[in-house]
Enzyme design. Structure first.
Site, short mmCIF file in Angstrom:
data_model
loop_
_atom_site.label_atom_id
_atom_site.label_comp_id
_atom_site.label_asym_id
_atom_site.label_seq_id
_atom_site.Cartn_x
_atom_site.Cartn_y
_atom_site.Cartn_z
N SER A 277 -26.13 -7.80 -24.80
CA SER A 277 -27.12 -6.79 -25.17
C SER A 277 -28.01 -6.38 -24.00
CB SER A 277 -27.99 -7.30 -26.31
OG SER A 277 -27.21 -7.49 -27.47
N GLU B 61 -32.83 -31.88 42.97
CA GLU B 61 -31.43 -31.50 42.98
C GLU B 61 -31.00 -30.70 44.21
OE1 GLU B 61 -28.99 -32.27 40.57
OE2 GLU B 61 -30.57 -33.70 40.05
#
Length: 795
Positions: free
Chosen positions: A466, A76
């Site tokens: 309960s 590149e």
């Protein structure tokens, strides 16, 4: 020539002035961090989930192998470390080449440097224009002036898109070759460097020849730039280009738990940080316990559903009009069906139903696998037992099945046997947590996350019934009562005021038992005793304990709340029970142990206690570090142990007797609301608190005689049996000052020779019964020795 030079220079300055006025601020790159994946891990480090917009793995330039960096520089920008942002030599070469290619229908050759690509990728668009190229060059000069070369290269290599859903070279190495960067060969690094211009043009499978040619060109550039030797280049050219599929990531299945973690992370840090911040999250999840939780809750829901009948097939197909296999293959399985399989009934005889599966295989459902499928009736009732397959199924019925090997008694079936299945209409949740720290070790919020993402462990607010009673009894114990205190179990009526009628609570058995020790009241879940206790100590105290233990924040001070009429969640109630077994210490439930940012810095930690000696790297004979206990005390440790002891009795002699088969020290309490709308079992071992809740999402009765004991308790039992398997039987820890006395459980007095129903009862100093204690009838306060106020309208 001088004039032309001056004019040219002025033109360049003008271009810089004109196009450089409104450019993006390049200085933002100084703090730029590429979006990376947030990973959520279980307590043992295994992966739970990943959150990301772009699947990217960030690797700083200092940690990248040199051959990878050299490959990209050769491909590149070979002059990257020497040019000022624009490579003028490459620009001149590109101009000459493009002029020579005029009229040849060739794509123009570019000369963008890595710095220019950074400017384009981060600050500009992909627009093809002279204006964009000029802006790109201006930004490249500015970026080079502001940042070092390594910082620019770091941005480039971690941001660039390389195909296969790969952002950055680290992600590309995994996706193309199933390797980390330092495992890449020279040839593989060169291939990745060949991709930035056009990844799709060099696909390793679809365009293999072009991919190899481009890779070899990169290797040649590396050789030309003297970045590798000729021998290295030859070896790389000879290496075949073979892509390897990424190994499947082992992910622990815990969808409800993970979603709760995701919500908490989003609340703490926001969606942007969650999906782009690269966080590393260590959760509290124990994968072994989570697997058990998933299995036992699913089985418990299925067992309940089978008790209440067969609701019919998924759908039907007309076998006279359609070929069964394509017809079945076109039917979408209902959500939550996995791992069960769709099948269609092809034929039936007296002993079985023949079925076909979507892949063309055939099998059969034995009559033994259909006996449970009594027809469902309203109110969760069932019809007559089926005597033949035709009582349950019809030809053309599409039903869910599961491969089975043997019947319920272990008798083996012939090959191809399947059991009839249906997705339960009922749902529920299970939570298991560490009672000493609040760390949630396992959580399942429903039968199937695919079917419903509603989490019944954290989002469903329902009455605990309960299961709330232990906190009424705890308030009474802190008010001077003992487990041996006699409470009147007799009719109880409260006038609720003009036009409100009278409230008449009753025991589940519809019977009355007279003066009864408190221990028996909680073991047998006596409603009338609980209401009298609440009336005696005052509902304001009960409300305070509900708030203190985090069960309900704003409970109205009315007597019905003592029987669990205030809504709460499974997670909150499980945490409250954990505070009973840990000695009355305040804990907060947590799903997250620690969060680290992308740099490894800890940004969140659940345990914030300071422990300098914990950081010692070498043991030199020093004592183990002692962590400070900063947990607030929310109740007297003696009182909470007395509650724990009474809850052990629930399992040994009371409504939780079916849990005794686990064979380990356990304690807990059933919970059932009016008309059996909700069922619970809450309990614990000395080091593990577990809560189970089962009900319909849209409240309706679970059916006649269905209670917390029959619906939720078996799930708790199965979970504890598996979780505590191969572990020693650890007794509950007795706090200092508690005295254990043999007590006659029938009359609440110290046991005498010949007494049969005897327990070891826990008493605080000076509270052992003498035999002349008063019976609590709703109007006596042991702290004052006088009748309590507020009994008007009490009968």
């Amino acid at each position: 020539m001088l004039a032309l030079a001056v004019l040219g220079g002025a033109g360049v300055l003008y271009l810089f002035y004109h196009y450089g006025r409104d450019l993006p601020d390049y200085k933002q790159l100084a703090d730029y961090e590429p979006p990376t994946v947030t990973r959520v891990h279980a307590g043992d480090g295994r992966l739970l989930a990943e959150y990301a917009i772009e699947k990217r793995a960030y690797v700083p330039i200092q940690a990248m192998p040199r051959r990878v960096v050299n490959a990209f520089l050769a491909a590149e920008d070979k002059n990257f470390y020497t040019h000022p942002g624009v490579d003028f030599i490459s620009v001149a070469r590109a101009i000459v080449t493009n002029v020579a290619n005029l009229g040849r229908s060739r794509r123009p050759v570019g000369a963008s440097t890595i710095t220019q690509q950074v400017a384009k990728n981060f600050l500009l668009t992909n627009e093809l224009s002279i204006e964009r190229k000029i802006k790109e060059a201006i930004l490249a000069f500015r970026i080079e002036h502001a940042f070092g070369k390594d910082r620019i290269l770091d941005l480039y290599l971690n941001e660039i898109y390389l195909g296969f859903g790969s952002y950055g070279v680290a992600a590309a190495a995994l996706n193309y070759f199933n390797k980390s960067l330092d495992e890449l060969s020279l040839a593989e690094a060169a291939y990745l460097a060949a991709l930035p211009k056009a990844p799709n043009n060099y696909h390793p499978l679809r365009r293999h020849e072009a991919a190899v040619a481009r890779r070899n060109w990169v290797i040649g550039r590396m050789l030309e730039d003297e970045r590798i030797s000729f021998e290295d280049a030859e070896a790389a050219w000879a290496q075949p280009l073979v892509a390897h599929q990424t190994d499947p990531t082992e992910i622990v299945r815990a969808e409800y738990f993970v979603e709760e973690v995701r919500r908490e992370l989003a609340e703490l840090y926001g969606d942007a940080k969650l999906y782009e911040g690269g966080l590393s999250v260590r959760t509290t999840l124990d994968p072994r316990l989570q697997r058990i939780a998933e299995r036992v809750l699913r089985q418990g829901l299925t067992n309940y559903d089978r008790r209440h009948g067969w609701r019919g097939p998924v759908t039907q197909v007309d076998l006279t009009a359609f070929d069964w296999q394509p017809a079945l293959a076109g039917i979408e399985p209902p959500a939550g069906a996995a791992p069960w399989t769709l099948s269609v009934v092809l034929a039936m005889d007296k002993g079985k139903a023949d079925i076909g599966l979507s892949d063309g295989r055939t099998g059969y459902i034995p009559m033994a696998e259909l006996k449970w499928a009594r027809p469902w009736l309203p109110e969760q009732k069932v019809g007559a037992k089926p005597k033949k397959p035709g009582d349950v199924l019809k030809v053309g019925d599409v039903v869910l099945v599961e491969l089975v090997k043997a019947d319920g008694e272990g008798k083996a079936y012939d090959d191809g046997a399947y059991g009839l299945r249906q997705i339960p209409g009922v749902n529920g949740g299970l939570v298991a947590l560490d009672p000493h720290t609040g760390r949630v070790l396992a959580m399942n919020g429903g039968f199937s996350f695919e079917q419903s993402q509603f989490n019944r462990a954290t989002q469903a607010k329902r009455q605990p019934g309960s299961a709330f009673k232990p906190f009424v009894y705890l308030a009474a114990l802190d008010s001077g009562f003992t487990p041996a205190t006699l409470v009147l179990d007799a009719p109880f009526v409260v006038d609720q005021g003009a036009g409100q009628g009278k409230w008449k609570p009753a025991n589940y058995s519809r019977k009355f038992y007279g003066p009864t020790p408190m221990r028996v009241g909680i073991e047998k879940s006596r409603n009338l005793m609980t209401v009298r206790l609440a009336q005696t100590i005052g509902m304001e105290k009960v409300v305070a304990y509900a708030r203190r233990f985090g069960v309900v924040d704003d409970m109205p001070p009315v007597l019905s709340m003592a029987l669990g009429a205030g809504e709460t969640t499974l997670l909150r109630l499980t945490t409250a029970y954990a505070m009973l077994v840990n000695g009355g210490k305040r804990i907060d439930p947590t799903f997250i142990d620690r969060v680290q940012d992308r740099h490894g810095l800890t940004v969140y930690q659940h345990d914030t206690r300071d422990c300098p000696s914990c950081r010692d790297e070498v043991w030199t004979g020093q004592d183990p570090p002692e962590l400070p206990d900063a947990r607030p005390q929310v109740a007297d440790h003696g009182s909470v142990y007395q509650v724990v002891s009474m809850l052990q009795g629930v399992i040994q002699r009371g409504t939780g007797r079916r849990i005794r088969s686990v064979g380990k020290p356990l304690a807990g309490k059933t919970g059932t609301t009016n008309e059996s709308l909700d069922t619970w079992f809450m309990g614990f071992s000395p080091d593990l608190a577990v809560g189970v809740y089962i009900a319909f999402d849209e409240p309706r009765t679970l059916g006649p005689k269905e209670t917390g004991s029959s619906v939720a308790a078996p799930v708790f039992r199965d979970f504890m049996a598996a979780a505590l398997r191969n572990q020693p039987a650890i007794p509950f820890r007795i706090p200092p000052g508690i005295r254990l006395v043999r007590l006659n459980v029938e009359n609440g007095r110290v046991a005498q020779a010949g007494d049969r129903k005897v327990v070891l009862e826990a008493f605080k100093p000076g509270t052992v019964p003498s035999g002349d204690e008063a019976v609590i009838d709703g109007g006596y306060n042991p702290q004052t020795g006088e009748a309590s106020s507020g009994t008007s309208g009490l009968y």
